[in-house]
Design a protein around this motif. Structure first.
Motif, mmCIF file in Angstrom:
data_model
loop_
_atom_site.group_PDB
_atom_site.id
_atom_site.type_symbol
_atom_site.label_atom_id
_atom_site.label_comp_id
_atom_site.label_asym_id
_atom_site.label_seq_id
_atom_site.Cartn_x
_atom_site.Cartn_y
_atom_site.Cartn_z
ATOM 1 N N THR B 17 0.836 -1.207 0.000
ATOM 2 C CA THR B 17 0.000 0.000 0.000
ATOM 3 C C THR B 17 0.867 1.251 0.000
ATOM 4 O OG1 THR B 17 -1.726 -1.164 1.220
ATOM 5 C CG2 THR B 17 -1.807 1.235 1.257
ATOM 6 N N SER B 19 3.968 1.453 -0.968
ATOM 7 C CA SER B 19 4.770 1.523 -2.190
ATOM 8 C C SER B 19 3.959 2.089 -3.348
ATOM 9 C CB SER B 19 5.280 0.125 -2.562
ATOM 10 O OG SER B 19 6.129 -0.349 -1.546
ATOM 11 N N ARG B 20 2.704 1.697 -3.402
ATOM 12 C CA ARG B 20 1.850 2.174 -4.500
ATOM 13 C C ARG B 20 1.496 3.648 -4.337
ATOM 14 N NH1 ARG B 20 -0.701 -2.944 -4.174
ATOM 15 N NH2 ARG B 20 -2.134 -2.116 -2.623
ATOM 16 N N ALA B 21 1.422 4.107 -3.104
ATOM 17 C CA ALA B 21 1.031 5.493 -2.854
ATOM 18 C C ALA B 21 2.081 6.446 -3.416
ATOM 19 C CB ALA B 21 0.859 5.728 -1.357
ATOM 20 N N ASP B 22 1.668 7.601 -3.869
ATOM 21 C CA ASP B 22 2.677 8.544 -4.357
ATOM 22 C C ASP B 22 2.978 9.613 -3.323
ATOM 23 O OD1 ASP B 22 -0.026 9.559 -6.093
ATOM 24 O OD2 ASP B 22 1.085 11.085 -4.991
ATOM 25 N N GLY B 23 2.805 9.250 -2.079
ATOM 26 C CA GLY B 23 3.137 10.161 -0.985
ATOM 27 C C GLY B 23 2.939 9.434 0.322
ATOM 28 N N VAL B 68 5.979 6.447 4.978
ATOM 29 C CA VAL B 68 6.300 6.426 3.560
ATOM 30 C C VAL B 68 7.269 5.274 3.300
ATOM 31 C CG1 VAL B 68 8.279 7.993 3.757
ATOM 32 C CG2 VAL B 68 6.964 7.921 1.643
ATOM 33 N N ALA B 71 12.754 5.283 -0.065
ATOM 34 C CA ALA B 71 13.028 5.576 -1.467
ATOM 35 C C ALA B 71 14.232 4.809 -1.994
ATOM 36 C CB ALA B 71 13.251 7.078 -1.639
ATOM 37 N N CYS B 91 1.627 19.595 -2.225
ATOM 38 C CA CYS B 91 1.276 18.359 -2.939
ATOM 39 C C CYS B 91 1.535 17.107 -2.114
ATOM 40 C CB CYS B 91 2.038 18.265 -4.258
ATOM 41 S SG CYS B 91 3.816 17.999 -4.074
ATOM 42 N N GLN B 93 4.270 15.539 -1.661
ATOM 43 C CA GLN B 93 5.420 14.761 -2.096
ATOM 44 C C GLN B 93 6.559 14.858 -1.080
ATOM 45 O OE1 GLN B 93 6.019 12.691 -4.768
ATOM 46 N NE2 GLN B 93 3.787 12.810 -4.984
ATOM 47 N N SER B 95 10.708 14.157 -0.584
ATOM 48 C CA SER B 95 12.017 13.829 -1.140
ATOM 49 C C SER B 95 12.922 13.389 -0.012
ATOM 50 C CB SER B 95 12.630 15.049 -1.824
ATOM 51 O OG SER B 95 11.807 15.495 -2.861
#
Lengths: 134, 134
Positions: B17, B19-23, B68, B71, B91, B93, B95
């Motif tokens: 879950t 990993s699929r999320a973009d945040g 999260v 990365a 957003c 996101q 990093s």
DNA sequence: TCTCGATATGTGATGTTATTACATTAGTCA
DNA sequence: TGACTAATGTAATAACATCACATATCGAGA
């Protein structure tokens, strides 16, 4: 720049509570300590904390959901540097420090990456010298 | 060194879950996304997260109470430096980066002060390049 | 003085995040 | 088998934070 802020009644009560404490306090702990002064609800604490954070008189420790009076009350010499906190998990003591090199390196990264920084949290968890040798 | 951990069923579900999320996701958001897979209670998520954090496969973002996926999937060896996170408040996101100089300076302070560090949090809040120019 | 607006405060309800306590299931191995 | 360990299921509760709305306080003009 370094204005002496006029604190309201509630702000004063919350700030004094944090100043007297010898470590960070949660909002609800502050609330409990101020029941005798008429505090009834969390919001009274959170509202005062919000202002005190704005004024730079109090810090929020994100990793333990607690608040602490700023260790350098009237000295804003480090005010453009980031503040780091070392939090002892044994005794709860917090040491506040500021490191120009760290500040510099973080700024470097944000500049390089076009990131507009608004707030930076640096918190070191562990065991302080006193507790480590005890 | 870098052992591939055998994940249990729940750990796998939670990790996928994230990993699929973009945040970053909160524990309760993860829970909601896994209701279809039989998840009923927060503890199922928190228990899985605890292990994934241990394994270094997931990070916790203290300043936003969210999690999260790491990365840098392969080499998560702890011997590497401290990990810093830049979190965009527009957003969401995140990093992830690591800076040897910062790591070095933090270690310097802890050494100088006899502080035995167990975990360090570095989180930069702000607006990312994409959102800043938009 | 009066009224307006801004700021501060009071209060209950609610929302969000995390843990405790206890029961059950599944796998390991002597 | 039996006993041990890890993982899981579930309800309840604790801990942290905000929303919504009412009331009060105070200073700057008309």
């Amino acid at each position: 720049m370094t204005t002496a802020h006029e604190l309201t009644k509630n702000q004063t009560l919350v700030f004094n509570t944090l100043s007297r404490a010898d470590g960070p306090l949660s909002a609800y702990t502050i609330l409990d300590q101020l029941r005798g002064d008429g505090f009834r609800a969390p919001l009274q604490v959170y509202r005062a904390l919000e202002k005190l954070l704005d004024y730079g008189m109090v810090h929020r420790l994100e990793s333990i959901n607690a608040f602490v009076a700023c260790a350098h009350p009237h000295n804003h010499s480090h005010s453009h540097g980031m503040t780091a906190f070392a939090i002892c998990e044994k005794c709860g003591q917090v040491s506040e420090f500021s490191d120009d090199v760290i500040t510099q390196r973080v700024r470097q990264w944000t500049t390089d990456n076009g990131f507009k920084q608004t707030k930076t949290t640096i918190e070191i968890r562990g065991v302080c010298a006193a507790c480590g040798t005890a």
